[in-house]
Design a protein around this motif. Structure first.
Motif, PDB file in Angstrom:
ATOM      1  N   ALA A 146      52.980 -12.756   8.970  1.00 25.70           N
ATOM      2  CA  ALA A 146      52.865 -11.922  10.134  1.00 25.70           C
ATOM      3  C   ALA A 146      51.199 -11.817  10.584  1.00 25.70           C
ATOM      4  O   ALA A 146      50.633 -11.990   9.581  1.00 25.70           O
ATOM      5  CB  ALA A 146      53.051 -10.443   9.720  1.00 25.70           C
ATOM      6  N   LEU A 147      51.172 -11.743  11.724  1.00 29.33           N
ATOM      7  CA  LEU A 147      49.561 -11.782  12.260  1.00 29.33           C
ATOM      8  C   LEU A 147      49.349 -10.403  12.205  1.00 29.33           C
ATOM      9  O   LEU A 147      49.914  -9.622  13.108  1.00 29.33           O
ATOM     10  CB  LEU A 147      49.688 -12.312  13.836  1.00 29.33           C
ATOM     11  N   ALA A 148      48.554 -10.004  11.471  1.00 25.91           N
ATOM     12  CA  ALA A 148      48.076  -8.670  10.901  1.00 25.91           C
ATOM     13  C   ALA A 148      46.632  -8.351  11.055  1.00 25.91           C
ATOM     14  O   ALA A 148      45.836  -8.994  10.248  1.00 25.91           O
ATOM     15  CB  ALA A 148      48.802  -8.203   9.859  1.00 25.91           C
ATOM     16  N   HIS A 149      46.141  -7.385  11.535  1.00 24.11           N
ATOM     17  CA  HIS A 149      44.669  -7.189  11.789  1.00 24.11           C
ATOM     18  C   HIS A 149      44.458  -5.745  12.058  1.00 24.11           C
ATOM     19  O   HIS A 149      45.316  -4.915  12.531  1.00 24.11           O
ATOM     20  CB  HIS A 149      43.913  -7.932  12.536  1.00 24.11           C
ATOM     21  N   GLY A 150      43.171  -5.314  11.637  1.00 25.66           N
ATOM     22  CA  GLY A 150      42.643  -3.786  11.847  1.00 25.66           C
ATOM     23  C   GLY A 150      42.154  -3.710  13.273  1.00 25.66           C
ATOM     24  O   GLY A 150      41.788  -4.517  13.949  1.00 25.66           O
ATOM     25  N   ILE A 151      42.443  -2.510  13.788  1.00 29.68           N
ATOM     26  CA  ILE A 151      41.814  -2.179  15.069  1.00 29.68           C
ATOM     27  C   ILE A 151      41.212  -0.894  15.140  1.00 29.68           C
ATOM     28  O   ILE A 151      41.337  -0.152  14.032  1.00 29.68           O
ATOM     29  CB  ILE A 151      42.790  -2.212  15.967  1.00 29.68           C
ATOM     30  N   GLY A 152      40.316  -0.481  15.941  1.00 27.03           N
ATOM     31  CA  GLY A 152      39.406   0.666  16.126  1.00 27.03           C
ATOM     32  C   GLY A 152      40.623   1.817  16.880  1.00 27.03           C
ATOM     33  O   GLY A 152      41.487   1.234  16.982  1.00 27.03           O
ATOM     34  N   THR A 153      40.008   3.073  16.724  1.00 30.26           N
ATOM     35  CA  THR A 153      40.745   4.117  17.287  1.00 30.26           C
ATOM     36  C   THR A 153      41.117   4.124  18.689  1.00 30.26           C
ATOM     37  O   THR A 153      42.205   4.408  19.078  1.00 30.26           O
ATOM     38  CB  THR A 153      40.110   5.244  16.830  1.00 30.26           C
ATOM     39  N   ILE A 231      39.341 -10.086   5.481  1.00 29.68           N
ATOM     40  CA  ILE A 231      38.523  -9.143   6.311  1.00 29.68           C
ATOM     41  C   ILE A 231      37.132  -9.127   5.711  1.00 29.68           C
ATOM     42  O   ILE A 231      36.229  -9.110   6.472  1.00 29.68           O
ATOM     43  CB  ILE A 231      38.851  -7.770   6.618  1.00 29.68           C
ATOM     44  N   GLU A 232      37.093  -9.315   4.440  1.00 29.10           N
ATOM     45  CA  GLU A 232      35.767  -9.517   3.513  1.00 29.10           C
ATOM     46  C   GLU A 232      35.199 -10.522   3.994  1.00 29.10           C
ATOM     47  O   GLU A 232      33.778 -10.759   3.828  1.00 29.10           O
ATOM     48  CB  GLU A 232      35.994  -8.930   1.979  1.00 29.10           C
ATOM     49  N   GLY A 233      36.019 -11.508   4.343  1.00 24.00           N
ATOM     50  CA  GLY A 233      35.296 -12.800   4.613  1.00 24.00           C
ATOM     51  C   GLY A 233      35.199 -13.015   6.204  1.00 24.00           C
ATOM     52  O   GLY A 233      34.725 -14.107   6.677  1.00 24.00           O
ATOM     53  N   GLY A 234      35.385 -11.863   7.041  1.00 24.79           N
ATOM     54  CA  GLY A 234      35.056 -11.750   8.252  1.00 24.79           C
ATOM     55  C   GLY A 234      36.062 -12.050   9.385  1.00 24.79           C
ATOM     56  O   GLY A 234      35.910 -12.016  10.460  1.00 24.79           O
ATOM     57  N   ALA A 235      37.273 -12.613   8.759  1.00 26.06           N
ATOM     58  CA  ALA A 235      38.170 -13.080   9.613  1.00 26.06           C
ATOM     59  C   ALA A 235      38.844 -12.152  10.309  1.00 26.06           C
ATOM     60  O   ALA A 235      39.163 -10.971   9.714  1.00 26.06           O
ATOM     61  CB  ALA A 235      39.180 -14.141   8.800  1.00 26.06           C
ATOM     62  N   ARG A 236      39.453 -12.399  11.463  1.00 21.07           N
ATOM     63  CA  ARG A 236      40.121 -11.444  12.142  1.00 21.07           C
ATOM     64  C   ARG A 236      41.702 -11.166  11.364  1.00 21.07           C
ATOM     65  O   ARG A 236      42.148 -10.025  11.272  1.00 21.07           O
ATOM     66  CB  ARG A 236      40.579 -11.763  13.658  1.00 21.07           C
ATOM     67  N   ALA A 237      42.147 -12.346  10.783  1.00 20.72           N
ATOM     68  CA  ALA A 237      43.350 -11.877  10.091  1.00 20.72           C
ATOM     69  C   ALA A 237      43.542 -13.307   9.038  1.00 20.72           C
ATOM     70  O   ALA A 237      42.919 -14.099   9.208  1.00 20.72           O
ATOM     71  CB  ALA A 237      44.765 -12.118  10.950  1.00 20.72           C
ATOM     72  N   GLY A 238      44.239 -12.970   8.043  1.00 18.04           N
ATOM     73  CA  GLY A 238      44.859 -14.170   7.060  1.00 18.04           C
ATOM     74  C   GLY A 238      46.058 -14.254   7.051  1.00 18.04           C
ATOM     75  O   GLY A 238      46.954 -13.136   7.415  1.00 18.04           O
TER      76      GLY A 238
END
Lengths: 476, 201
Positions: A146-153, A231-238
């Motif tokens: 799944a394409l999954a990543h963090g976002i801001g508020t 994310i700790e490697g800086g990537a948008r997603a894994g």
């Protein structure tokens, strides 16, 4: 967008399936299939909706659970265990979930837990989906393809209002782990070793796909651990391409499709892999057999070394890293050249969205069975969800932990980021299975060494950073 | 959102790499349900001692940098958590422009939602501006988003890249949600088609 008949990566395929609008400059509106919400990064977003009279566009695709602030002690039903400001945030989520009609697992629900553990567990996370959350460790869900990543508020508010995200496509990076892992080496060692190799900015601008035999051999729990730290490697997603293990994990989960819909879903999921001749902008390859049990020594997740190594000197580095390493060594109270196995610890934390799943607890229990933690050690195990806790109790793991001297807690983020009462005091040193060793992360002045659950369990017994292979007897 | 067009301001030097969001705004300040008021806690653990006294050596506590509007920093600025409290704290302090060789992805995006311009320059140009910033309050750096230029106090001019859409939104203080709502027909059409092709979602 690339032509439809050209070879594609898994990321290309998921991306293409979710573009709702593309502007001339390539800025896209990406449709979001699942929006996960927790109490810390959402109140301002819901407030924004109220101020503009906007509803949540797709409440049936929006799932909320409080996790960051909640106490994990057994008396947490007593409101007094939470600070006033934490209570206000959790109550705000209670109210927002009710007012906007979204799915919700309150603190009192046995299914409550860390949002990135609850999503997969309940079958909300499925292959080929787009998943976002106001939390950088949303990358975890990439384990399902799944394409999954963090976002801001602000983006949380944007997704709540429009079910889309304004995005430009990232580049494709392949991280291949070939061959087999050696005994005592786990998914955590893979993901930390990759960050040690690429640095914390190595993945910036990329979506990473992890592949290779060592990744295929991992369970879904292990794959979540690997993707979690993309994310700790800086990537948008894994991402990891879904396979039979993925499908088996998903089947029968409460929110997974059933019957004919399952069959239709499965048919599509089986097309979700990178084509043989797909284009990669960057490729990293590590040999599985070269990966050792690792720990971090500094205050960046890239400060990774095999447990058999010595603490480095600042002069071992170049450029801006010289000053950063000097600062890290001072903060961590370490002397260059000392063996890592001489570093004494006083606290052990096993849990978090990185390593709070059942397999992690089994790995810790395998080391702790019949053993006692070092006298004076403060050690806690915080399961990732109420259901993980229940399963661990059923399997007899909880008894092993309690007999060894660990505190056996309720589910939450806990000491990973220390927003609840679980914190380090200045100068305390923790063996932690979480994901960040930043200055002050686990409490002001607290010192964090990241490692796998088995390594953390070993450290709890000896009171020092320890090579878990030394405690594994003949199997190592 | 506040517009960003031009800025002439004092730049504070922070020659550290990997300045993370836990440094920018420690977690104890994430318990707010508001966006404002976080400036006083920006870089809290670097800025105050255990008794809440200012640490005089910290750059933003020095008299010449207390009114800084620009931050010059090292590689991978803003790495770590997705917390938008980080740009909220930076903006609330009064800093609306950051200059660094690179940023973490989520932080970079969050800046543009809050009227902050994060500028990427090659390391050697950041080094020049870092030296400029170290001169203190007399060294004002000029930033012009329209022409995408930075001018140092010595008159060195550097150009920078910025995504045209992000630039447009920042220069006009545009609300993303409003812009996306204009494309609601596309979203409706996508959703209707997806309901057919992937009904299990």
């Amino acid at each position: 967008m690339s032509p439809t008949n050209s070879p594609k990566t898994l990321y290309d395929k998921i991306w293409n399936a979710h573009v709702a609008h593309e502007a001339d400059d390539g800025t896209c509106l990406l449709y979001i299939d699942r929006h996960l919400v927790h109490e810390v990064t959402s109140p301002q977003a819901f407030e924004g909706l109220r101020m503009t009279n906007r509803p949540v566009r797709a409440p049936d695709k929006t799932i909320a659970v409080p996790d960051h602030n909640v106490p994990t002690t057994l008396d947490r039903a007593n409101a007094a265990t939470m600070t006033e400001d934490s209570r206000i945030q959790v109550e705000a989520l209670d109210k927002n979930a009710k007012d906007f009609g979204i799915h919700y697992y309150p603190v009192s629900d046995v299914r409550q837990g860390i949002v990135h553990i609850v999503g997969p567990e309940q079958g909300w996370t499925l292959p080929g989906m787009t998943v976002v959350c106001g939390d950088s460790h949303t990358a975890t869900h990439g384990a399902f393809g799944a394409l999954a990543h963090g976002i801001g508020t602000s983006e949380v508010e944007h997704v709540l209002a429009t079910q889309t995200l304004i995005q430009k496509k990232s580049k494709n990076m392949k991280v291949e782990i070939t061959g087999k892992l050696r005994p005592g080496v786990t998914a955590k060692d893979i993901t930390l070793s990759v960050i040690g190799e690429t640095g914390t900015a190595g993945g910036t601008g990329y979506v990473i796909e992890y592949c290779g035999e060592a990744i295929r051999d991992l369970s879904m729990e292990g794959r979540m651990t690997v993707c979690n730290m993309a994310i700790e490697g800086g990537a948008r997603a894994g991402l990891i391409a879904p396979d039979e293990k993925t499908f088996e994990y998903c089947m029968g989960r409460p929110h997974a499709p059933k019957g004919a819909q399952w069959e239709a879903a499965l048919a599509w999921w089986k097309t979700l892999y990178s084509d043989d001749d797909a284009h990669w902008d960057k490729i990293i390859t590590l040999k599985g057999e070269d990966i050792a049990p690792v720990v971090t020594w500094g205050t960046s997740p890239e400060d990774v070394l095999p447990i058999t190594a010595n603490v480095p000197a600042a002069s071992d580095f170049e450029g801006g890293k010289v000053g950063a390493a000097q600062r890290s060594l001072e903060y961590m109270g370490l002397t260059a050249g000392m063996p890592l196995t001489d570093v004494e610890i006083d606290t052990v934390f096993i849990g978090s969205c990185t390593n709070g799943r059942i397999e992690d607890l089994r790995a810790a229990a395998a080391i702790l069975k019949g053993k006692k933690i070092k006298e004076g050690m403060r050690a806690m195990i915080v399961p990732g969800s109420g259901l993980v806790r229940a399963q661990a109790e059923e399997e007899g793991l909880a008894d092993i932990f309690i007999d060894a001297g660990f505190e056996w807690r309720l589910a939450g983020c806990s000491m990973c980021l220390a927003m609840n009462p679980d914190q380090l005091a200045p100068g305390e040193r923790c063996a932690a299975t979480s994901n960040r060793n930043f200055e002050g992360r686990q409490g002001r002045g607290g010192r964090t060494h990241l490692m796998s659950p088995a390594m953390a369990a070993a450290a709890a017994i000896t009171g020092k950073l320890t090579d878990v292979r030394d405690l594994m007897g003949e199997s190592a | 959102m506040n517009k960003f067009t031009t800025l002439s301001g004092i730049a504070a030097p922070m020659p550290l790499i990997n300045i993370d969001t836990d440094m920018i705004i420690p977690k104890q300040f994430l318990k707010t349900i508001k966006r404002s008021g976080l400036g006083v806690n920006l870089f809290d653990e670097m800025r105050y001692d255990d008794d809440r006294n200012e640490i005089p050596d910290f750059v933003l506590n020095k008299p010449q940098y207390r009114d800084a509007q620009i931050l010059v920093a090292g590689d991978n600025f803003g790495c770590g958590s997705s917390r938008e409290h980080a740009p909220w704290a930076i903006a609330d302090f009064g800093i609306t422009c950051i200059i660094a060789p690179s940023y973490a992805d989520i932080f970079y995006n969050n800046c543009f939602k809050n009227g902050i311009l994060p500028i990427v320059l090659p390391q050697e140009q950041v080094d020049v501006l870092m030296k400029d910033a170290e001169k203190g309050a007399n060294a004002r750096i000029e930033v012009d988003l329209e022409s995408q230029t930075i001018t140092s106090s010595d008159g060195d001019v550097f150009t920078f890249d910025v995504d045209p859409f992000k630039k447009h939104c920042l220069m006009n203080g545009l609300d993303d949600i409003g812009l996306t709502m204009e494309k609601e027909a596309s979203i409706n059409a996508f959703e209707a088609a997806a309901t057919q092709s992937r009904p299990w979602v």
